[in-house]
Design a protein around this motif. Structure first.
Motif, PDB file in Angstrom:
ATOM      1  N   ASP A 141      57.627  66.469  14.771  1.00 27.61           N
ATOM      2  CA  ASP A 141      58.684  66.832  13.826  1.00 27.61           C
ATOM      3  C   ASP A 141      58.978  65.686  12.883  1.00 27.61           C
ATOM      4  O   ASP A 141      60.091  65.532  12.381  1.00 27.61           O
ATOM      5  N   TRP A 143      57.074  62.886   9.758  1.00 25.74           N
ATOM      6  CA  TRP A 143      56.465  63.072   8.437  1.00 25.74           C
ATOM      7  C   TRP A 143      55.354  64.085   8.542  1.00 25.74           C
ATOM      8  O   TRP A 143      54.476  63.957   9.419  1.00 25.74           O
ATOM      9  N   LYS A 144      55.322  65.089   7.712  1.00 24.66           N
ATOM     10  CA  LYS A 144      54.382  66.197   7.866  1.00 24.66           C
ATOM     11  C   LYS A 144      52.940  65.739   7.662  1.00 24.66           C
ATOM     12  O   LYS A 144      52.039  66.242   8.311  1.00 24.66           O
ATOM     13  N   ASN A 170      57.805  73.019  11.390  1.00 21.40           N
ATOM     14  CA  ASN A 170      57.623  73.020   9.926  1.00 21.40           C
ATOM     15  C   ASN A 170      56.204  73.274   9.450  1.00 21.40           C
ATOM     16  O   ASN A 170      55.794  72.751   8.402  1.00 21.40           O
ATOM     17  N   GLU A 199      65.327  76.053   9.517  1.00 21.46           N
ATOM     18  CA  GLU A 199      66.661  75.896  10.130  1.00 21.46           C
ATOM     19  C   GLU A 199      67.787  76.276   9.159  1.00 21.46           C
ATOM     20  O   GLU A 199      67.809  75.872   8.018  1.00 21.46           O
TER      21      GLU A 199
HETATM   22  O1  LIG Z   1      62.590  61.945   6.230  1.00 24.04           O
HETATM   23  C1  LIG Z   1      61.847  61.115   6.654  1.00 24.04           C
HETATM   24  C2  LIG Z   1      60.539  61.533   7.278  1.00 24.04           C
HETATM   25  S1  LIG Z   1      60.794  61.783   8.945  1.00 24.04           S
HETATM   26  C3  LIG Z   1      61.640  63.328   8.942  1.00 24.04           C
HETATM   27  C4  LIG Z   1      60.566  64.407   8.991  1.00 24.04           C
HETATM   28  N1  LIG Z   1      61.119  65.759   8.887  1.00 24.04           N
HETATM   29  C5  LIG Z   1      61.176  66.331   7.707  1.00 24.04           C
HETATM   30  O2  LIG Z   1      60.840  65.744   6.685  1.00 24.04           O
HETATM   31  C6  LIG Z   1      61.681  67.740   7.633  1.00 24.04           C
HETATM   32  C7  LIG Z   1      61.971  68.280   6.391  1.00 24.04           C
HETATM   33  C8  LIG Z   1      62.465  69.594   6.285  1.00 24.04           C
HETATM   34  C9  LIG Z   1      62.781  70.164   4.961  1.00 24.04           C
HETATM   35  C10 LIG Z   1      63.351  69.378   3.962  1.00 24.04           C
HETATM   36  C11 LIG Z   1      63.657  69.921   2.729  1.00 24.04           C
HETATM   37  C12 LIG Z   1      63.391  71.267   2.475  1.00 24.04           C
HETATM   38  F1  LIG Z   1      63.705  71.798   1.267  1.00 24.04           F
HETATM   39  C13 LIG Z   1      62.824  72.049   3.452  1.00 24.04           C
HETATM   40  C14 LIG Z   1      62.518  71.500   4.682  1.00 24.04           C
HETATM   41  C15 LIG Z   1      62.674  70.369   7.434  1.00 24.04           C
HETATM   42  C16 LIG Z   1      62.368  69.817   8.672  1.00 24.04           C
HETATM   43  O3  LIG Z   1      62.556  70.549   9.812  1.00 24.04           O
HETATM   44  C17 LIG Z   1      61.860  68.519   8.779  1.00 24.04           C
HETATM   45  O4  LIG Z   1      61.564  68.059  10.032  1.00 24.04           O
HETATM   46  C18 LIG Z   1      62.161  59.661   6.532  1.00 24.04           C
HETATM   47  C19 LIG Z   1      61.561  58.755   7.364  1.00 24.04           C
HETATM   48  C20 LIG Z   1      61.853  57.410   7.225  1.00 24.04           C
HETATM   49  C21 LIG Z   1      62.717  57.000   6.249  1.00 24.04           C
HETATM   50  O5  LIG Z   1      63.029  55.673   6.070  1.00 24.04           O
HETATM   51  C22 LIG Z   1      63.338  57.951   5.425  1.00 24.04           C
HETATM   52  O6  LIG Z   1      64.223  57.481   4.484  1.00 24.04           O
HETATM   53  C23 LIG Z   1      63.070  59.280   5.569  1.00 24.04           C
END
Ligand SMILES: O=C(CSCCNC(=O)c1cc(-c2ccc(F)cc2)cc(O)c1O)c1ccc(O)c(O)c1
Ligand SMILES: [Mg+2]
Length: 215
Positions: A141, A143-144, A170, A199
């Motif tokens: 879950d 980074w994709k 996702n 979600e």
């Molecule tokens: O965000 C991250 C990457 S890890 C989280 C991964 N998860 C997702 O990205 C994720 C995204 C979505 C989603 C988002 C926008 C939409 F329009 C639709 C869906 C849904 C999910 O269920 C997810 O799990 C990060 C890491 C390190 C850093 O320093 C930082 O600033 C940020």
């Protein structure tokens, strides 16, 4: 805004959930994210599918990639029997700090090892550092675009063995096309798609469950 979204999620838990009651933590986060502010937790609908897979696998060691605020960590840990544990990796220190407090509020800290750092750096050290033979369940879950490289890395490190179950969030939204193509076409995996929704929304999303068949 002065506070971050993860901080507001933690505040909602501290206001609405009972210390030591994991279900109340889950309910508080879902209520906040459905009625106040959307956030990228696996959520209640896909969360129920996650629950059913955890119950079916009854894992002793779980790896979660991507902790965020600890919502799915709590969902998984609450179903684990004594002696079982989930190791959860989070890259973002701010997310990790909030997740530690959410996990503590749920009373499940004894079943959780939260590790801060990049999955690609930590996976090669899992055996040595945590004494893990192989994972029974991996919940992807993070980074994709890391789903596929990290799956290959887990294979190379011998952390995926016959019977290991991969459950990926996702796979439709945001989407993980290269990962899906790999697990669906590999002779070493038996894959199935659980159709659901992103979600707290009506958009399509789903979980892909892939069982490793051995070499
Ligand atoms: O965000 C991250 C990457 S890890 C989280 C991964 N998860 C997702 O990205 C994720 C995204 C979505 C989603 C988002 C926008 C939409 F329009 C639709 C869906 C849904 C999910 O269920 C997810 O799990 C990060 C890491 C390190 C850093 O320093 C930082 O600033 C940020
Ligand atoms: Mg997700």
């Amino acid at each position: 805004t002065r506070t971050s979204r993860p901080q507001r999620i933690l505040k909602a838990v501290q206001r609405k959930a009972t210390v030591g009651d994991p279900q109340s933590v889950i309910t508080a986060i879902d209520h906040f994210c459905r009625h106040r502010e959307w956030a990228m937790n696996v959520g209640d609908e896909k969360g129920s599918i996650l629950d059913s897979v955890v119950n079916e696998v009854s894992p002793v060691t779980v790896l979660e990639l991507g902790t965020y605020c600890g919502y799915s960590t709590v969902r998984i840990a609450r179903l684990l029997p004594p002696g079982a544990c989930v190791i959860t990796l989070e890259f973002n220190p701010d997310y990790a700090a909030i997740a530690r407090q959410v996990i503590k509020w749920s009373g499940l800290e004894d079943k959780v090892q939260l590790v801060e750092g990049a999955s690609g750096d930590w996976i090669p050290w899992m055996k040595e550092h945590f004494g893990v033979q192989a994972f029974d369940l991996v919940f992807l879950d993070h980074w994709k675009e890391r789903y596929l490289p990290d799956t290959k890395l887990l294979e190379e490190c011998g952390l995926i063995q016959k019977g290991t179950v991969l459950l990926a969030d996702n796979v439709i939204c945001p989407g993980t096309p290269d990962y899906l193509e790999y697990v669906r076409n590999s002779p070493h995996y038996n894959s199935q798609y659980y159709r659901s929704h992103l979600e707290y929304t009506k958009a399509e999303d789903g979980l892909e469950k892939s069982v490793f068949l051995g070499y």
